[in-house]
Design an enzyme around this catalytic site. Sequence first.
Site, short mmCIF file in Angstrom:
data_model
loop_
_atom_site.label_atom_id
_atom_site.label_comp_id
_atom_site.label_asym_id
_atom_site.label_seq_id
_atom_site.Cartn_x
_atom_site.Cartn_y
_atom_site.Cartn_z
N HIS A 1 -2.26 7.82 6.83
CA HIS A 1 -1.25 8.65 6.15
C HIS A 1 -1.86 9.94 5.62
CE1 HIS A 1 2.53 6.49 6.04
NE2 HIS A 1 1.96 5.38 5.63
N GLY B 1 0.84 -1.19 0.00
CA GLY B 1 0.00 0.00 0.00
C GLY B 1 0.87 1.24 0.00
N CYS C 1 6.01 0.06 7.15
CA CYS C 1 5.66 1.23 6.34
C CYS C 1 6.86 1.58 5.46
CB CYS C 1 5.31 2.39 7.27
SG CYS C 1 4.84 3.89 6.39
N LEU C 2 6.60 1.86 4.20
CA LEU C 2 7.71 2.18 3.29
C LEU C 2 8.41 3.48 3.69
CD1 LEU C 2 6.11 1.19 -0.15
CD2 LEU C 2 7.77 -0.11 1.21
N HIS D 1 -4.37 1.89 7.79
CA HIS D 1 -2.99 2.40 7.82
C HIS D 1 -2.80 3.49 6.76
CE1 HIS D 1 1.57 1.53 7.94
NE2 HIS D 1 1.42 2.33 6.90
N GLU D 2 -3.33 3.25 5.55
CA GLU D 2 -3.13 4.22 4.45
C GLU D 2 -3.97 5.49 4.66
OE1 GLU D 2 -0.64 3.77 2.67
OE2 GLU D 2 -0.35 1.65 3.14
N GLN E 1 3.39 9.86 0.59
CA GLN E 1 4.68 9.15 0.70
C GLN E 1 5.58 9.42 -0.51
OE1 GLN E 1 2.59 5.30 2.00
NE2 GLN E 1 4.57 5.20 3.02
#
Length: 175
Positions: free
Chosen positions: A144, A46, A98-99, A140-141, A51
């Site tokens: 963000h 995701g 997380c990236l 989670h997304e 990001q």
Amino acid sequence: MALREIIILPDKQLRLVSKPIEKVTPEIRKLADDMFETMYDAPGIGLAAIQVAQPLRLITMDLAKRDESGETKHEPRVFINPEILASSAELSTYEEGCLSIPEYYEEVERPAKVRVRFTDLDGKVHEEDAEGLYATCIQHEIDHLNGVLFVDYLSKLKRDRVMKKFEKAAKRAAE
Ligand code: NI
């Protein structure tokens, strides 16, 4: 398509509240394409637009499953202006990563099921019930998009430790 740079902690842009997308323009489609390429390259399941330093309410996701032959079945999905309409009282725990916080994983407890509303790239509005990994990933997304990171759910001790680690790494990289 083009790879975009993923911003990482402690980049302050990760704390921005992203803006709603009013219209699906060619630029938005290009951004979604680039986000898929960036997400697959990372690799991750995701990605939120912030990001890649775009403060827009756009998420890409692919919870690809392996079928019996071992082949990966891709399920690329785009969520524009996603909203959580309802959350279950029942909770579930997943080890999240997380990236933007590379190589750091911790267990996070979240509602096990959520009802989500979003718009797709054709401008069509959908409502879906999410559970399992889908429920965790979409929460989670969406976090963000609101400047929230999964480390915010950890104890202060753990959060301070990971923040310090990334601040130090950023300092070293700048030297
Ligand atoms: Ni993340």
